[in-house]
Design a protein around this motif. Structure first.
Motif, PDB file in Angstrom:
ATOM      1  N   TRP A  41       1.522   6.886  -6.890  1.00 38.29           N
ATOM      2  CA  TRP A  41       0.571   7.944  -7.242  1.00 38.29           C
ATOM      3  C   TRP A  41       1.173   9.324  -7.007  1.00 38.29           C
ATOM      4  O   TRP A  41       0.970  10.249  -7.811  1.00 38.29           O
ATOM      5  CB  TRP A  41      -0.738   7.785  -6.480  1.00 38.29           C
ATOM      6  CG  TRP A  41      -1.614   6.719  -7.068  1.00 38.29           C
ATOM      7  CD1 TRP A  41      -1.991   5.555  -6.471  1.00 38.29           C
ATOM      8  CD2 TRP A  41      -2.207   6.701  -8.374  1.00 38.29           C
ATOM      9  NE1 TRP A  41      -2.773   4.818  -7.334  1.00 38.29           N
ATOM     10  CE2 TRP A  41      -2.930   5.501  -8.501  1.00 38.29           C
ATOM     11  CE3 TRP A  41      -2.190   7.585  -9.441  1.00 38.29           C
ATOM     12  CZ2 TRP A  41      -3.624   5.174  -9.656  1.00 38.29           C
ATOM     13  CZ3 TRP A  41      -2.892   7.250 -10.600  1.00 38.29           C
ATOM     14  CH2 TRP A  41      -3.600   6.058 -10.695  1.00 38.29           C
ATOM     15  N   LEU A  63       0.824  -1.214   0.000  1.00 33.43           N
ATOM     16  CA  LEU A  63       0.000   0.000   0.000  1.00 33.43           C
ATOM     17  C   LEU A  63       0.857   1.263   0.000  1.00 33.43           C
ATOM     18  O   LEU A  63       0.524   2.247  -0.670  1.00 33.43           O
ATOM     19  CB  LEU A  63      -0.959  -0.021   1.188  1.00 33.43           C
ATOM     20  CG  LEU A  63      -2.048  -1.089   1.102  1.00 33.43           C
ATOM     21  CD1 LEU A  63      -2.825  -1.160   2.402  1.00 33.43           C
ATOM     22  CD2 LEU A  63      -2.979  -0.832  -0.071  1.00 33.43           C
ATOM     23  N   PHE A 109       2.219   1.835  -3.547  1.00 30.00           N
ATOM     24  CA  PHE A 109       1.230   2.401  -4.468  1.00 30.00           C
ATOM     25  C   PHE A 109       0.943   3.864  -4.165  1.00 30.00           C
ATOM     26  O   PHE A 109       0.738   4.665  -5.083  1.00 30.00           O
ATOM     27  CB  PHE A 109      -0.043   1.561  -4.502  1.00 30.00           C
ATOM     28  CG  PHE A 109       0.150   0.304  -5.296  1.00 30.00           C
ATOM     29  CD1 PHE A 109       0.539   0.350  -6.623  1.00 30.00           C
ATOM     30  CD2 PHE A 109      -0.011  -0.924  -4.713  1.00 30.00           C
ATOM     31  CE1 PHE A 109       0.759  -0.801  -7.356  1.00 30.00           C
ATOM     32  CE2 PHE A 109       0.198  -2.089  -5.438  1.00 30.00           C
ATOM     33  CZ  PHE A 109       0.586  -2.023  -6.763  1.00 30.00           C
ATOM     34  N   CYS A 110       0.953   4.239  -2.909  1.00 22.64           N
ATOM     35  CA  CYS A 110       0.789   5.658  -2.566  1.00 22.64           C
ATOM     36  C   CYS A 110       1.949   6.479  -3.126  1.00 22.64           C
ATOM     37  O   CYS A 110       1.742   7.560  -3.693  1.00 22.64           O
ATOM     38  CB  CYS A 110       0.684   5.836  -1.049  1.00 22.64           C
ATOM     39  SG  CYS A 110      -0.869   5.264  -0.358  1.00 22.64           S
ATOM     40  N   THR A 166      -3.832  -5.501  -4.634  1.00 21.16           N
ATOM     41  CA  THR A 166      -4.757  -5.439  -3.511  1.00 21.16           C
ATOM     42  C   THR A 166      -5.667  -6.659  -3.488  1.00 21.16           C
ATOM     43  O   THR A 166      -5.915  -7.239  -2.422  1.00 21.16           O
ATOM     44  CB  THR A 166      -5.591  -4.144  -3.570  1.00 21.16           C
ATOM     45  OG1 THR A 166      -4.702  -3.033  -3.589  1.00 21.16           O
ATOM     46  CG2 THR A 166      -6.520  -4.026  -2.389  1.00 21.16           C
ATOM     47  N   ALA A 201      -2.309  -1.722  -8.904  1.00 14.05           N
ATOM     48  CA  ALA A 201      -2.825  -1.589  -7.535  1.00 14.05           C
ATOM     49  C   ALA A 201      -4.030  -2.497  -7.318  1.00 14.05           C
ATOM     50  O   ALA A 201      -4.155  -3.139  -6.264  1.00 14.05           O
ATOM     51  CB  ALA A 201      -3.198  -0.135  -7.252  1.00 14.05           C
TER      52      ALA A 201
END
Length: 160
Positions: free
Chosen positions: A71, A64, A67-68, A104, A100
C-alpha cells in the motif's frame, strides 16, 4: 493566416488533466502514510515480541508487513504519476485489496483450524471481504476498459 497545429486525442487529454486531481493526491498521500505507518507498526510489534514466535505467527507478521509495504508503494507510485492513468490506479488498488483479503482470510482460517475454534466465522467474514474486493476489481477493470476503448475511438476519429 497560419493554421494552428492539430492536437491529437492524447494531447487534448493531457492538456485537460496534466496532473492528478486534488482528491486523488490526498488519497495517495493517505495511502502512502497509512502503508508506512502500518509497516512500521507491524515490524515494531514483530521485533518486540519476546522469545521465538511460532511459525504461523511469523507468517502472519510477514504477510501483514508485505501488504502494508504494498500500500505504501502504491501511494508513492500514484504520487509520482503526472499523466492520465485511465483507471490503472483503480485496477492496481483493487488487486492489492483482493490479494490482501485472500491472504488474510487464509491466515485467519488456518489459525482457527489449528486452534480448533471452527472455521465458519473466519470464512464468512473473509468471504465477504473477498467478495467486495473481487467486485471492486471487476468494476475497476470494466472502467479501465471503457476509458481505453473511448481513447481508441477518439484516436481513430482523429486519424480519419
Amino acid at each position: 493566416m497560419t493554421e494552428e497545429p492539430r492536437l491529437s486525442a492524447q494531447d487534448l487529454i493531457e492538456r485537460l488533466a496534466p496532473a492528478l486531481s486534488r482528491r486523488t493526491r490526498i488519497g495517495a498521500v493517505a495511502t502512502l502514510l497509512a502503508g508506512v505507518a502500518g509497516a512500521v507498526f507491524m515490524v515494531t510489534l514483530w521485533w518486540s515480541e519476546p522469545g521465538p514466535l511460532p511459525d504461523r505467527t511469523q507468517v502472519a507478521f510477514a504477510v501483514l508487513t508485505v501488504f502494508c509495504v504494498a500500500w505504501a508503494g502504491y501511494g508513492g507510485w500514484l504520487l509520482t504519476r503526472r499523466v492520465v492513468l485511465f483507471a490503472t490506479d483503480q485496477v492496481i488498488a483493487a488487486w492489492i485489496g483482493l490479494a490482501a483479503s485472500l491472504a488474510t482470510t487464509a491466515v485467519v482460517t488456518m489459525t482457527a483450524v489449528q486452534r480448533g475454534t471452527g472455521v465458519g466465522l473466519p470464512l464468512a467474514v473473509g468471504g465477504l471481504f473477498v467478495a467486495v474486493a473481487l467486485a471492486l476489481a471487476v468494476r475497476a477493470h470494466a472502467r479501465q476498459a471503457a476509458l481505453l476503448r473511448r481513447l481508441r475511438e477518439l484516436t481513430d476519429r482523429e486519424e480519419q
